[in-house]
Design a protein around this motif. Structure first.
Motif, PDB file in Angstrom:
ATOM      1  N   TRP A 227       5.245   6.812  -7.189  1.00 25.68           N
ATOM      2  CA  TRP A 227       4.939   5.583  -7.922  1.00 25.68           C
ATOM      3  C   TRP A 227       4.254   4.581  -6.989  1.00 25.68           C
ATOM      4  O   TRP A 227       4.801   4.211  -5.965  1.00 25.68           O
ATOM      5  CB  TRP A 227       6.232   4.977  -8.457  1.00 25.68           C
ATOM      6  N   ILE A 228       3.051   4.132  -7.371  1.00 24.08           N
ATOM      7  CA  ILE A 228       2.347   3.118  -6.590  1.00 24.08           C
ATOM      8  C   ILE A 228       2.802   1.737  -7.035  1.00 24.08           C
ATOM      9  O   ILE A 228       2.714   1.383  -8.220  1.00 24.08           O
ATOM     10  CB  ILE A 228       0.826   3.231  -6.775  1.00 24.08           C
ATOM     11  N   SER A 229       3.286   0.950  -6.089  1.00 22.41           N
ATOM     12  CA  SER A 229       3.714  -0.420  -6.349  1.00 22.41           C
ATOM     13  C   SER A 229       2.865  -1.360  -5.487  1.00 22.41           C
ATOM     14  O   SER A 229       1.650  -1.175  -5.379  1.00 22.41           O
ATOM     15  CB  SER A 229       5.208  -0.559  -6.056  1.00 22.41           C
ATOM     16  N   THR A 230       3.469  -2.345  -4.884  1.00 27.29           N
ATOM     17  CA  THR A 230       2.748  -3.279  -4.031  1.00 27.29           C
ATOM     18  C   THR A 230       3.681  -3.839  -2.975  1.00 27.29           C
ATOM     19  O   THR A 230       4.911  -3.809  -3.124  1.00 27.29           O
ATOM     20  CB  THR A 230       2.138  -4.426  -4.859  1.00 27.29           C
ATOM     21  N   LEU A 231       3.105  -4.353  -1.903  1.00 24.37           N
ATOM     22  CA  LEU A 231       3.912  -5.011  -0.880  1.00 24.37           C
ATOM     23  C   LEU A 231       4.483  -6.310  -1.437  1.00 24.37           C
ATOM     24  O   LEU A 231       3.907  -6.938  -2.322  1.00 24.37           O
ATOM     25  CB  LEU A 231       3.079  -5.298   0.361  1.00 24.37           C
ATOM     26  N   GLY A 232       5.658  -6.688  -0.922  1.00 28.28           N
ATOM     27  CA  GLY A 232       6.237  -7.981  -1.257  1.00 28.28           C
ATOM     28  C   GLY A 232       7.265  -7.973  -2.351  1.00 28.28           C
ATOM     29  O   GLY A 232       7.850  -9.021  -2.660  1.00 28.28           O
ATOM     30  N   ILE A 233       7.546  -6.803  -2.957  1.00 26.15           N
ATOM     31  CA  ILE A 233       8.485  -6.792  -4.089  1.00 26.15           C
ATOM     32  C   ILE A 233       9.915  -7.045  -3.665  1.00 26.15           C
ATOM     33  O   ILE A 233      10.758  -7.374  -4.514  1.00 26.15           O
ATOM     34  CB  ILE A 233       8.391  -5.486  -4.899  1.00 26.15           C
TER      35      ILE A 233
ATOM     36  N   LEU B 225      16.019   9.841 -10.848  1.00 27.61           N
ATOM     37  CA  LEU B 225      14.857  10.643 -10.475  1.00 27.61           C
ATOM     38  C   LEU B 225      14.702  10.763  -8.960  1.00 27.61           C
ATOM     39  O   LEU B 225      15.191   9.924  -8.198  1.00 27.61           O
ATOM     40  CB  LEU B 225      13.595  10.017 -11.063  1.00 27.61           C
ATOM     41  N   ASP B 226      13.977  11.771  -8.551  1.00 32.39           N
ATOM     42  CA  ASP B 226      13.588  11.943  -7.147  1.00 32.39           C
ATOM     43  C   ASP B 226      12.272  11.188  -6.941  1.00 32.39           C
ATOM     44  O   ASP B 226      11.193  11.763  -6.879  1.00 32.39           O
ATOM     45  CB  ASP B 226      13.412  13.430  -6.810  1.00 32.39           C
ATOM     46  N   TYR B 227      12.397   9.878  -6.822  1.00 28.04           N
ATOM     47  CA  TYR B 227      11.220   9.026  -6.754  1.00 28.04           C
ATOM     48  C   TYR B 227      10.813   8.746  -5.304  1.00 28.04           C
ATOM     49  O   TYR B 227      11.627   8.828  -4.384  1.00 28.04           O
ATOM     50  CB  TYR B 227      11.472   7.695  -7.462  1.00 28.04           C
ATOM     51  N   THR B 228       9.546   8.406  -5.121  1.00 26.18           N
ATOM     52  CA  THR B 228       9.075   7.702  -3.936  1.00 26.18           C
ATOM     53  C   THR B 228       8.233   6.534  -4.420  1.00 26.18           C
ATOM     54  O   THR B 228       7.265   6.733  -5.157  1.00 26.18           O
ATOM     55  CB  THR B 228       8.207   8.592  -3.028  1.00 26.18           C
ATOM     56  N   ILE B 229       8.618   5.329  -4.050  1.00 25.50           N
ATOM     57  CA  ILE B 229       7.832   4.144  -4.339  1.00 25.50           C
ATOM     58  C   ILE B 229       6.957   3.852  -3.125  1.00 25.50           C
ATOM     59  O   ILE B 229       7.452   3.816  -1.998  1.00 25.50           O
ATOM     60  CB  ILE B 229       8.736   2.937  -4.659  1.00 25.50           C
ATOM     61  N   ILE B 230       5.678   3.676  -3.355  1.00 28.07           N
ATOM     62  CA  ILE B 230       4.730   3.378  -2.278  1.00 28.07           C
ATOM     63  C   ILE B 230       4.298   1.918  -2.413  1.00 28.07           C
ATOM     64  O   ILE B 230       3.828   1.493  -3.467  1.00 28.07           O
ATOM     65  CB  ILE B 230       3.507   4.306  -2.347  1.00 28.07           C
ATOM     66  N   ARG B 231       4.450   1.158  -1.325  1.00 30.03           N
ATOM     67  CA  ARG B 231       4.092  -0.264  -1.305  1.00 30.03           C
ATOM     68  C   ARG B 231       2.924  -0.466  -0.335  1.00 30.03           C
ATOM     69  O   ARG B 231       3.124  -0.716   0.843  1.00 30.03           O
ATOM     70  CB  ARG B 231       5.300  -1.100  -0.874  1.00 30.03           C
ATOM     71  N   PRO B 232       1.693  -0.362  -0.825  1.00 22.63           N
ATOM     72  CA  PRO B 232       0.550  -0.529   0.072  1.00 22.63           C
ATOM     73  C   PRO B 232       0.355  -1.981   0.493  1.00 22.63           C
ATOM     74  O   PRO B 232       0.667  -2.919  -0.254  1.00 22.63           O
ATOM     75  CB  PRO B 232      -0.642  -0.072  -0.776  1.00 22.63           C
ATOM     76  N   ALA B 233      -0.213  -2.154   1.690  1.00 24.64           N
ATOM     77  CA  ALA B 233      -0.752  -3.450   2.084  1.00 24.64           C
ATOM     78  C   ALA B 233      -1.976  -3.753   1.219  1.00 24.64           C
ATOM     79  O   ALA B 233      -2.328  -2.987   0.311  1.00 24.64           O
ATOM     80  CB  ALA B 233      -1.113  -3.434   3.561  1.00 24.64           C
ATOM     81  N   TRP B 234      -2.646  -4.862   1.490  1.00 17.42           N
ATOM     82  CA  TRP B 234      -3.854  -5.206   0.735  1.00 17.42           C
ATOM     83  C   TRP B 234      -4.888  -4.112   0.956  1.00 17.42           C
ATOM     84  O   TRP B 234      -5.111  -3.652   2.074  1.00 17.42           O
ATOM     85  CB  TRP B 234      -4.364  -6.573   1.152  1.00 17.42           C
ATOM     86  N   LEU B 235      -5.512  -3.691  -0.147  1.00 21.79           N
ATOM     87  CA  LEU B 235      -6.323  -2.472  -0.139  1.00 21.79           C
ATOM     88  C   LEU B 235      -7.788  -2.748   0.176  1.00 21.79           C
ATOM     89  O   LEU B 235      -8.389  -3.684  -0.351  1.00 21.79           O
ATOM     90  CB  LEU B 235      -6.217  -1.788  -1.499  1.00 21.79           C
ATOM     91  N   SER B 236      -8.349  -1.871   1.021  1.00 18.02           N
ATOM     92  CA  SER B 236      -9.772  -1.926   1.336  1.00 18.02           C
ATOM     93  C   SER B 236     -10.427  -0.609   0.952  1.00 18.02           C
ATOM     94  O   SER B 236      -9.752   0.397   0.712  1.00 18.02           O
ATOM     95  CB  SER B 236      -9.987  -2.178   2.832  1.00 18.02           C
ATOM     96  N   ASN B 237     -11.742  -0.600   0.916  1.00 18.94           N
ATOM     97  CA  ASN B 237     -12.510   0.618   0.660  1.00 18.94           C
ATOM     98  C   ASN B 237     -13.082   1.213   1.944  1.00 18.94           C
ATOM     99  O   ASN B 237     -14.050   1.970   1.897  1.00 18.94           O
ATOM    100  CB  ASN B 237     -13.637   0.334  -0.344  1.00 18.94           C
TER     101      ASN B 237
END
Length: 213
Positions: free
Chosen positions: A100-106, A142-154
């Motif tokens: 699961w893609i989330s975000t930093l700061g939650i 569930l067997d979850y993994t939550i991913i909290r990315p930093a601010w995203l760049s290309n």
């Protein structure tokens, strides 16, 4: 070979994940999105496209037939409702592995001036809804993994480090390619980072805000 369901399959990170999986693995990909006309299939033998809404339990359940891993790359103000629908569908389908893609700061885990800046940017409906969705997932069996990315760049780089829930977040930014690579690693090793919430950042990017702001 695994059967992977990708929710939000036209997202920027999701498309990078799909490309990497097709190039590096023999997994079969079921691509779920609201408007299937927006997605170009690269390998018809290994990609199945399904149009549907991630709040529709019936549509999700149909898409989960024979699925081993669910990777959710979703967004929106209704992200908590999407999480609830996905949990319900996974329970009914007997699928246990979720990325699961989330975000930093939650968790208010971002320290210093960057943490204050992150709150200024994301408070008022974004952090709150993503935090609520994470609570839904963490309360599941569930067997979850939550991913909290930093601010995203290309940026065209794959360079990242991780932190765990309860640790201070590091860095300010990370490339979408790096997050995609981490997702692919989890798909290839579904026993890794189970029931963990993982912060992901590019090393040596500490500061008051990302370099592109």
């Amino acid at each position: 070979m695994a059967n992977v369901l990708i929710l939000g399959a036209n997202g920027q990170i999701a498309r990078l994940v799909e490309k990497q999986l097709l190039e590096e693995t023999n997994h079969h990909l079921t691509l779920f999105l609201r408007d299937k006309s927006r997605l170009q299939v690269a390998d018809a033998d290994r990609e199945t496209v399904i149009q549907g809404d991630a709040t529709d339990v019936r549509a999700l359940l149909s898409a989960m037939a024979d699925i081993d891993i669910v990777y959710a790359n979703l967004a929106g103000k209704n992200i908590e409702d999407q999480a609830k629908a996905i949990m319900a569908a996974m329970d009914q389908a007997g699928v246990s592995r979720l990325i699961w893609i989330s975000t930093l700061g939650i968790y208010d885990e971002v320290p210093g001036n960057f943490g204050k800046w992150n709150h200024q940017q994301l408070d008022g409906g974004y952090l709150e809804t993503y935090a609520a969705a994470a609570r839904v997932i963490e309360s599941s069996g569930l067997d979850y993994t939550i991913i909290r990315p930093a601010w995203l760049s290309n940026k065209d780089i794959v360079d990242y480090e991780t932190t765990q829930k309860g640790e201070a977040f590091k860095g300010t930014e990370v490339s979408r390619k790096s997050i995609a690579d981490f997702v692919v690693r989890l798909i290839n090793d579904p026993t890794a980072q189970v029931r963990h919430s993982v912060g992901v950042n590019q090393p040596n990017t500490d500061g008051d805000k990302p370099s592109f702001y």
